[in-house]
Scaffold this motif. Structure first.
Motif, PDB file in Angstrom:
ATOM      1  N   ASP A 213      50.117  42.209 -27.376  1.00  0.00           N
ATOM      2  CA  ASP A 213      49.445  42.277 -26.075  1.00  0.00           C
ATOM      3  C   ASP A 213      47.932  42.401 -26.214  1.00  0.00           C
ATOM      4  OD1 ASP A 213      51.911  42.173 -24.786  1.00  0.00           O
ATOM      5  OD2 ASP A 213      52.147  44.353 -24.810  1.00  0.00           O
ATOM      6  N   ALA A 214      47.475  42.885 -27.368  1.00  0.00           N
ATOM      7  CA  ALA A 214      46.032  43.074 -27.570  1.00  0.00           C
ATOM      8  C   ALA A 214      45.326  41.786 -27.972  1.00  0.00           C
ATOM      9  CB  ALA A 214      45.795  44.145 -28.635  1.00  0.00           C
ATOM     10  N   GLN A 215      46.088  40.751 -28.360  1.00  0.00           N
ATOM     11  CA  GLN A 215      45.477  39.520 -28.867  1.00  0.00           C
ATOM     12  C   GLN A 215      44.732  38.771 -27.766  1.00  0.00           C
ATOM     13  OE1 GLN A 215      44.021  37.811 -31.422  1.00  0.00           O
ATOM     14  NE2 GLN A 215      45.948  38.134 -32.516  1.00  0.00           N
ATOM     15  N   THR A 216      43.514  38.347 -28.072  1.00  0.00           N
ATOM     16  CA  THR A 216      42.697  37.555 -27.149  1.00  0.00           C
ATOM     17  C   THR A 216      42.091  36.386 -27.914  1.00  0.00           C
ATOM     18  OG1 THR A 216      40.686  38.856 -27.588  1.00  0.00           O
ATOM     19  CG2 THR A 216      42.104  39.604 -25.774  1.00  0.00           C
ATOM     20  N   GLY A 217      41.321  35.560 -27.225  1.00  0.00           N
ATOM     21  CA  GLY A 217      40.541  34.529 -27.898  1.00  0.00           C
ATOM     22  C   GLY A 217      41.110  33.133 -27.757  1.00  0.00           C
ATOM     23  N   PRO A 218      40.435  32.154 -28.352  1.00  0.00           N
ATOM     24  CA  PRO A 218      40.814  30.749 -28.168  1.00  0.00           C
ATOM     25  C   PRO A 218      42.172  30.399 -28.757  1.00  0.00           C
ATOM     26  CG  PRO A 218      39.108  30.951 -29.854  1.00  0.00           C
ATOM     27  CD  PRO A 218      39.226  32.288 -29.187  1.00  0.00           C
ATOM     28  N   MET A 219      42.641  31.145 -29.756  1.00  0.00           N
ATOM     29  CA  MET A 219      43.925  30.809 -30.378  1.00  0.00           C
ATOM     30  C   MET A 219      45.092  31.142 -29.450  1.00  0.00           C
ATOM     31  SD  MET A 219      43.098  32.067 -34.259  1.00  0.00           S
ATOM     32  CE  MET A 219      41.880  31.236 -35.281  1.00  0.00           C
ATOM     33  N   VAL A 220      44.978  32.237 -28.678  1.00  0.00           N
ATOM     34  CA  VAL A 220      46.005  32.566 -27.697  1.00  0.00           C
ATOM     35  C   VAL A 220      46.060  31.475 -26.628  1.00  0.00           C
ATOM     36  CG1 VAL A 220      46.616  34.159 -25.825  1.00  0.00           C
ATOM     37  CG2 VAL A 220      45.974  35.061 -28.061  1.00  0.00           C
ATOM     38  N   ARG A 221      44.899  31.076 -26.154  1.00  0.00           N
ATOM     39  CA  ARG A 221      44.824  30.033 -25.117  1.00  0.00           C
ATOM     40  C   ARG A 221      45.120  28.649 -25.695  1.00  0.00           C
ATOM     41  NH1 ARG A 221      39.952  32.804 -24.593  1.00  0.00           N
ATOM     42  NH2 ARG A 221      38.788  30.981 -25.343  1.00  0.00           N
ATOM     43  N   TYR A 222      45.048  28.549 -27.006  1.00  0.00           N
ATOM     44  CA  TYR A 222      45.149  27.285 -27.747  1.00  0.00           C
ATOM     45  C   TYR A 222      44.144  26.281 -27.222  1.00  0.00           C
ATOM     46  CZ  TYR A 222      47.515  24.692 -31.386  1.00  0.00           C
ATOM     47  OH  TYR A 222      47.820  24.056 -32.572  1.00  0.00           O
ATOM     48  N   ASP A 223      42.902  26.752 -27.138  1.00  0.00           N
ATOM     49  CA  ASP A 223      41.793  25.943 -26.672  1.00  0.00           C
ATOM     50  C   ASP A 223      41.350  25.037 -27.822  1.00  0.00           C
ATOM     51  OD1 ASP A 223      39.342  24.915 -25.855  1.00  0.00           O
ATOM     52  OD2 ASP A 223      38.842  26.703 -24.681  1.00  0.00           O
ATOM     53  N   GLN A 224      41.896  23.841 -27.860  1.00  0.00           N
ATOM     54  CA  GLN A 224      41.711  22.978 -29.016  1.00  0.00           C
ATOM     55  C   GLN A 224      40.269  22.510 -29.169  1.00  0.00           C
ATOM     56  OE1 GLN A 224      44.838  20.222 -30.178  1.00  0.00           O
ATOM     57  NE2 GLN A 224      46.082  20.923 -28.450  1.00  0.00           N
ATOM     58  N   ASN A 225      39.547  22.378 -28.087  1.00  0.00           N
ATOM     59  CA  ASN A 225      38.144  21.985 -28.200  1.00  0.00           C
ATOM     60  C   ASN A 225      37.342  23.035 -28.969  1.00  0.00           C
ATOM     61  OD1 ASN A 225      38.433  19.585 -26.792  1.00  0.00           O
ATOM     62  ND2 ASN A 225      38.081  20.545 -24.799  1.00  0.00           N
ATOM     63  N   VAL A 226      37.546  24.303 -28.595  1.00  0.00           N
ATOM     64  CA  VAL A 226      36.837  25.386 -29.279  1.00  0.00           C
ATOM     65  C   VAL A 226      37.288  25.474 -30.734  1.00  0.00           C
ATOM     66  CG1 VAL A 226      36.478  27.885 -29.364  1.00  0.00           C
ATOM     67  CG2 VAL A 226      36.435  26.694 -27.170  1.00  0.00           C
ATOM     68  N   MET A 227      38.594  25.393 -30.944  1.00  0.00           N
ATOM     69  CA  MET A 227      39.113  25.553 -32.307  1.00  0.00           C
ATOM     70  C   MET A 227      38.638  24.424 -33.219  1.00  0.00           C
ATOM     71  SD  MET A 227      42.925  27.200 -31.863  1.00  0.00           S
ATOM     72  CE  MET A 227      43.602  25.776 -31.042  1.00  0.00           C
ATOM     73  N   GLN A 228      38.650  23.206 -32.750  1.00  0.00           N
ATOM     74  CA  GLN A 228      38.176  22.090 -33.568  1.00  0.00           C
ATOM     75  C   GLN A 228      36.693  22.240 -33.888  1.00  0.00           C
ATOM     76  OE1 GLN A 228      39.789  19.697 -35.089  1.00  0.00           O
ATOM     77  NE2 GLN A 228      41.782  20.355 -34.292  1.00  0.00           N
ATOM     78  N   MET A 229      35.924  22.684 -32.908  1.00  0.00           N
ATOM     79  CA  MET A 229      34.496  22.891 -33.138  1.00  0.00           C
ATOM     80  C   MET A 229      34.274  23.988 -34.171  1.00  0.00           C
ATOM     81  SD  MET A 229      31.952  25.273 -32.228  1.00  0.00           S
ATOM     82  CE  MET A 229      32.439  25.972 -30.651  1.00  0.00           C
ATOM     83  N   GLN A 230      35.046  25.089 -34.079  1.00  0.00           N
ATOM     84  CA  GLN A 230      34.868  26.191 -35.021  1.00  0.00           C
ATOM     85  C   GLN A 230      35.311  25.797 -36.430  1.00  0.00           C
ATOM     86  OE1 GLN A 230      36.837  29.560 -33.163  1.00  0.00           O
ATOM     87  NE2 GLN A 230      34.948  30.115 -32.073  1.00  0.00           N
ATOM     88  N   MET A 231      36.408  25.055 -36.536  1.00  0.00           N
ATOM     89  CA  MET A 231      36.842  24.628 -37.869  1.00  0.00           C
ATOM     90  C   MET A 231      35.814  23.701 -38.509  1.00  0.00           C
ATOM     91  SD  MET A 231      41.003  24.190 -37.955  1.00  0.00           S
ATOM     92  CE  MET A 231      41.227  23.376 -36.375  1.00  0.00           C
ATOM     93  N   SER A 232      35.142  22.881 -37.703  1.00  0.00           N
ATOM     94  CA  SER A 232      34.123  21.981 -38.252  1.00  0.00           C
ATOM     95  C   SER A 232      32.922  22.748 -38.785  1.00  0.00           C
ATOM     96  CB  SER A 232      33.671  20.983 -37.183  1.00  0.00           C
ATOM     97  OG  SER A 232      32.876  21.620 -36.192  1.00  0.00           O
ATOM     98  N   MET A 233      32.740  24.000 -38.324  1.00  0.00           N
ATOM     99  CA  MET A 233      31.623  24.823 -38.784  1.00  0.00           C
ATOM    100  C   MET A 233      31.923  25.525 -40.102  1.00  0.00           C
ATOM    101  SD  MET A 233      30.714  26.487 -35.086  1.00  0.00           S
ATOM    102  CE  MET A 233      29.535  27.670 -35.749  1.00  0.00           C
ATOM    103  N   LEU A 234      33.174  25.519 -40.519  1.00  0.00           N
ATOM    104  CA  LEU A 234      33.563  26.184 -41.766  1.00  0.00           C
ATOM    105  C   LEU A 234      33.341  25.223 -42.925  1.00  0.00           C
ATOM    106  CD1 LEU A 234      36.819  27.891 -40.458  1.00  0.00           C
ATOM    107  CD2 LEU A 234      34.627  29.006 -40.954  1.00  0.00           C
ATOM    108  N   SER A 235      32.623  25.679 -43.922  1.00  0.00           N
ATOM    109  CA  SER A 235      32.152  24.776 -44.973  1.00  0.00           C
ATOM    110  C   SER A 235      33.188  24.489 -46.055  1.00  0.00           C
ATOM    111  CB  SER A 235      30.890  25.351 -45.635  1.00  0.00           C
ATOM    112  OG  SER A 235      31.154  26.623 -46.195  1.00  0.00           O
TER     113      SER A 235
END
Length: 259
Positions: A213-235
């Protein structure tokens, strides 16, 4: 009660200090590495040795706090020469029966906490999980554990293995995520301490609600736009894979709990 500590690492250090603080007589430290053995012995005010044959034979309790892969060999070489002793290990993942055939009185005292040599802990708050070869031995171990902890729980070897695995997930893997965040921030010269309020609130929340119940953020929402953008920032690919697997796990857990 005379106690010999077999080992000189993080847990051995903190356990020795905890017993000393309540008046237990830690009479000797054993470690293969002389520098480490001397360092802990100096803190406790006792003798040390690097040779198994020089471990005292008149102690009441021998506590093995060593790496899992070293435990069986040390048990085989130490226990049979001291038939009247009580032998304990502190490992979360090793069975109590590692002592069987080597000792008649044995058990486990597993404090579930993350330890560092030079970081003080309040042992009274640490849960200690205990197991004994018979009821009389178990009662003795309970009393020892209760002298340093207010939370003593009987726990057999199978449950303790799962407890240790859960501890690795909750502590070691979580701490590695802190390290990944720290490394990302270092590349932008951002102080990791700015994240302390976030980390502390995350820990506080799970005292009042389920981690699910405490989990928040783009992964819970499965916001793929945010997640794809964040993964592209990982080197590096490994960190991207960790992110991807965690995202899928969080999303799937959220979906299953919403049904």
């Amino acid at each position: 009660m005379k106690i010999v500590i077999i080992g000189s690492g993080n847990l051995a250090t903190q356990l020795s200090l905890a017993f000393k603080a309540v008046g237990k007589d830690v009479v000797q430290v054993f470690s293969r590495t002389e520098e480490h053995a001397k360092e802990l012995a100096d803190k406790i005010g006792c003798n040390y040795t690097t040779l198994t044959e020089d471990i005292r034979q008149d102690a009441d309790v021998y506590i093995f706090s060593v790496k899992d892969d070293a435990l069986s060999g040390l048990v085989a070489s130490i226990c049979h020469k001291r038939p009247n002793g009580l032998f304990l290990h502190t490992a979360g993942s090793m069975p109590m029966d590692i002592f069987r055939g080597h000792a008649s009185r044995y058990g486990v005292l597993y404090p579930m906490q993350t330890f560092s040599k030079n970081r003080k802990v309040d042992f009274r708050e640490i849960p200690c999980f205990v197991e004994g070869s018979d009821e009389e031995v178990l009662s003795e171990i309970r009393l020892m554990a209760a002298s340093i902890s207010d939370h003593v729980v009987d726990c057999d070897s199978e449950k303790r293995k799962k407890m240790h695995l859960a501890a690795v997930l909750a502590c070691n893997l979580t701490n590695h995520c802190y390290r990944l965040a720290e490394r990302l921030l270092e590349s932008e010269q951002i102080d990791f301490q700015l994240f302390f309020p976030l980390i502390e609130e995350t820990a506080r929340k799970v005292k009042d609600m389920s981690p699910k119940d405490a989990q928040t953020g783009p992964m819970v929402r499965y916001d793929q736009n945010v997640m794809q953008m964040q993964m592209s920032m990982l080197s590096d690919e490994r960190t991207r894979e960790i992110y991807r697997l965690m995202a899928e796990s969080i999303h799937e857990d959220h979906k299953s709990s919403s049904r």
